[in-house]
Design a protein around this motif. Structure first.
Motif, mmCIF file in Angstrom:
data_model
loop_
_atom_site.group_PDB
_atom_site.id
_atom_site.type_symbol
_atom_site.label_atom_id
_atom_site.label_comp_id
_atom_site.label_asym_id
_atom_site.label_seq_id
_atom_site.Cartn_x
_atom_site.Cartn_y
_atom_site.Cartn_z
ATOM 1 N N SER A 174 0.829 -1.209 0.000
ATOM 2 C CA SER A 174 0.000 0.000 0.000
ATOM 3 C C SER A 174 0.859 1.253 0.000
ATOM 4 O O SER A 174 0.551 2.237 -0.692
ATOM 5 N N GLU A 175 1.945 1.221 0.778
ATOM 6 C CA GLU A 175 2.847 2.374 0.800
ATOM 7 C C GLU A 175 3.544 2.550 -0.543
ATOM 8 O O GLU A 175 3.656 3.669 -1.054
ATOM 9 N N ARG A 176 4.014 1.466 -1.126
ATOM 10 C CA ARG A 176 4.699 1.544 -2.421
ATOM 11 C C ARG A 176 3.761 2.053 -3.509
ATOM 12 O O ARG A 176 4.177 2.817 -4.397
ATOM 13 N N LEU A 177 2.499 1.630 -3.443
ATOM 14 C CA LEU A 177 1.532 1.987 -4.485
ATOM 15 C C LEU A 177 0.741 3.243 -4.147
ATOM 16 O O LEU A 177 -0.074 3.693 -4.962
ATOM 17 N N GLU A 178 0.944 3.767 -2.949
ATOM 18 C CA GLU A 178 0.226 4.971 -2.479
ATOM 19 C C GLU A 178 -1.287 4.761 -2.579
ATOM 20 O O GLU A 178 -2.027 5.597 -3.104
ATOM 21 N N LEU A 179 -1.741 3.635 -2.046
ATOM 22 C CA LEU A 179 -3.159 3.299 -2.108
ATOM 23 C C LEU A 179 -3.934 4.033 -1.022
ATOM 24 O O LEU A 179 -3.443 4.198 0.100
ATOM 25 N N PRO A 180 -5.159 4.455 -1.303
ATOM 26 C CA PRO A 180 -5.995 5.074 -0.269
ATOM 27 C C PRO A 180 -6.496 4.001 0.694
ATOM 28 O O PRO A 180 -6.549 2.812 0.346
ATOM 29 N N PRO A 181 -6.867 4.382 1.910
ATOM 30 C CA PRO A 181 -7.425 3.392 2.845
ATOM 31 C C PRO A 181 -8.777 2.896 2.343
ATOM 32 O O PRO A 181 -9.458 3.588 1.570
ATOM 33 N N PRO A 182 -9.184 1.695 2.752
ATOM 34 C CA PRO A 182 -10.500 1.188 2.329
ATOM 35 C C PRO A 182 -11.619 2.045 2.902
ATOM 36 O O PRO A 182 -11.444 2.695 3.947
ATOM 37 N N ARG A 241 -0.917 -7.139 -9.657
ATOM 38 C CA ARG A 241 -1.039 -6.479 -10.966
ATOM 39 C C ARG A 241 -0.705 -4.997 -10.851
ATOM 40 O O ARG A 241 -0.062 -4.423 -11.733
ATOM 41 N N LYS A 242 -1.136 -4.376 -9.766
ATOM 42 C CA LYS A 242 -0.827 -2.961 -9.567
ATOM 43 C C LYS A 242 0.683 -2.746 -9.411
ATOM 44 O O LYS A 242 1.240 -1.757 -9.909
ATOM 45 N N VAL A 243 1.343 -3.669 -8.722
ATOM 46 C CA VAL A 243 2.804 -3.584 -8.594
ATOM 47 C C VAL A 243 3.446 -3.692 -9.975
ATOM 48 O O VAL A 243 4.362 -2.935 -10.328
ATOM 49 N N ALA A 244 2.949 -4.638 -10.791
ATOM 50 C CA ALA A 244 3.501 -4.813 -12.141
ATOM 51 C C ALA A 244 3.281 -3.571 -13.002
ATOM 52 O O ALA A 244 4.169 -3.155 -13.766
ATOM 53 N N GLU A 245 2.096 -2.975 -12.874
ATOM 54 C CA GLU A 245 1.806 -1.776 -13.662
ATOM 55 C C GLU A 245 2.697 -0.609 -13.246
ATOM 56 O O GLU A 245 3.154 0.171 -14.093
#
Length: 290
Positions: A174-182, A241-245
């Motif tokens: 989540s930190e690497r991808l800067e994902l928002p919290p659920p 997949r998000k990591v790959a993208e």
């Protein structure tokens, strides 16, 4: 109650797709997982009083636990049914159950288990109940399935920081991808992490003698590389997949080096280490019927 901004049908569809996609990886990861999780299974069976001749329901059985262990304990005079939302996970459970005639598996989610009332002496669930959208409704449905005086014995995860086996990989990604919290109220691994709220919800569903206690589960790894491989295997494909993208490959070295670094506080000088992860253990009794 269901949060107003959550579409239950869409959530269930996403859960089914995610677990189906994970099933093949879980087949390879299950042995490592059970090195820690088996202790929780034994605790649940003991709290439920599972014994020869009992009828037992396992909710969110996944690859077949604790259903298969319960089947050995109830013996040929007993019966175990395992239910799960994922057809692919159930296929795995059935393969593992070959030669065990007193266990069967069926597709269902925790809020819509279409089985007769008062069918089971014990309801078990090992890290499956957290995915209910309407938690009180789910607990109420489980109470319906139990005989009067029957026992619910279940495990859910405590707060994310205290359960690194499950949370550490998600935190790093989540930190690497800067994902928002659920969104608030979204079901997930840590949606039942508040013990007081959990006890209140089980009580509101009609159960009596409700207790919620902590249980530390120790997941062993021979090396950090083994832990990385395990975490990759149980990470939802959507995240990979998000990591790959973002980084060109799901095996992006920077991402998995960050995860390996995050295991540092749990490692000593040697290669082997454990990830102690806290579960909440629920025990509750179905009320007598009028």
């Amino acid at each position: 109650m269901t949060a107003a901004n959550i579409d239950p049908a869409a959530v269930k569809q996403g859960q089914r797709a995610s677990w189906d996609a994970l099933s093949s990886n879980w087949e390879g990861a299950q042995e490592r997982f059970e090195l820690g999780a088996a202790a929780v299974t034994e605790r649940l069976l003991d709290l439920g009083g599972v014994r020869a001749g009992h009828t037992v329901l396992d909710v969110g059985t996944g690859h077949g636990e604790p259903a298969l262990t319960a089947a050995r304990r109830v013996g040929p005079s007993g019966r175990v049914t395992g239910v799960d939302i994922s057809p692919a996970m159930l296929d795995l459970a059935r393969r593992r159950a070959e030669g065990t005639p007193n266990v069967e598996f069926a597709e269902a989610d925790v809020e819509s288990i279409d089985l007769p009332a008062a069918s089971f002496d014990v309801v078990l669930s090992r890290w499956g109940l957290m995915f209910a959208v309407d938690r009180v409704a789910a607990f109420r449905g489980l109470a319906r399935l139990l005989v009067p005086g029957g026992v619910l014995a279940a495990a859910v995860w405590s707060e994310a920081p205290s359960a690194p086996t499950i949370s550490l990989g998600f935190r790093v990604l989540s930190e690497r991808l800067e994902l928002p919290p659920p969104p608030p109220g979204m079901p997930g691994p840590f949606s039942m992490a508040d013990p007081e709220r959990l006890a209140a919800e089980v009580t509101a569903a009609g159960f009596t003698d409700v207790s919620v206690t902590e249980f530390v589960v120790r997941f062993p790894f021979d090396s950090v590389e083994q832990c990385v491989a395990f975490t990759k295997a149980v990470t939802p494909p959507m995240l990979l997949r998000k990591v790959a993208e973002r980084f060109g490959s799901a095996d992006d070295p920077g991402t998995w080096r960050a995860f390996a670094d995050a295991t540092g506080p749990y490692r000593s000088n040697g290669g082997a280490f454990t990830l102690p992860s806290t579960a909440l253990i629920i025990r509750a009794v179905a009320p007598a019927r009028e």
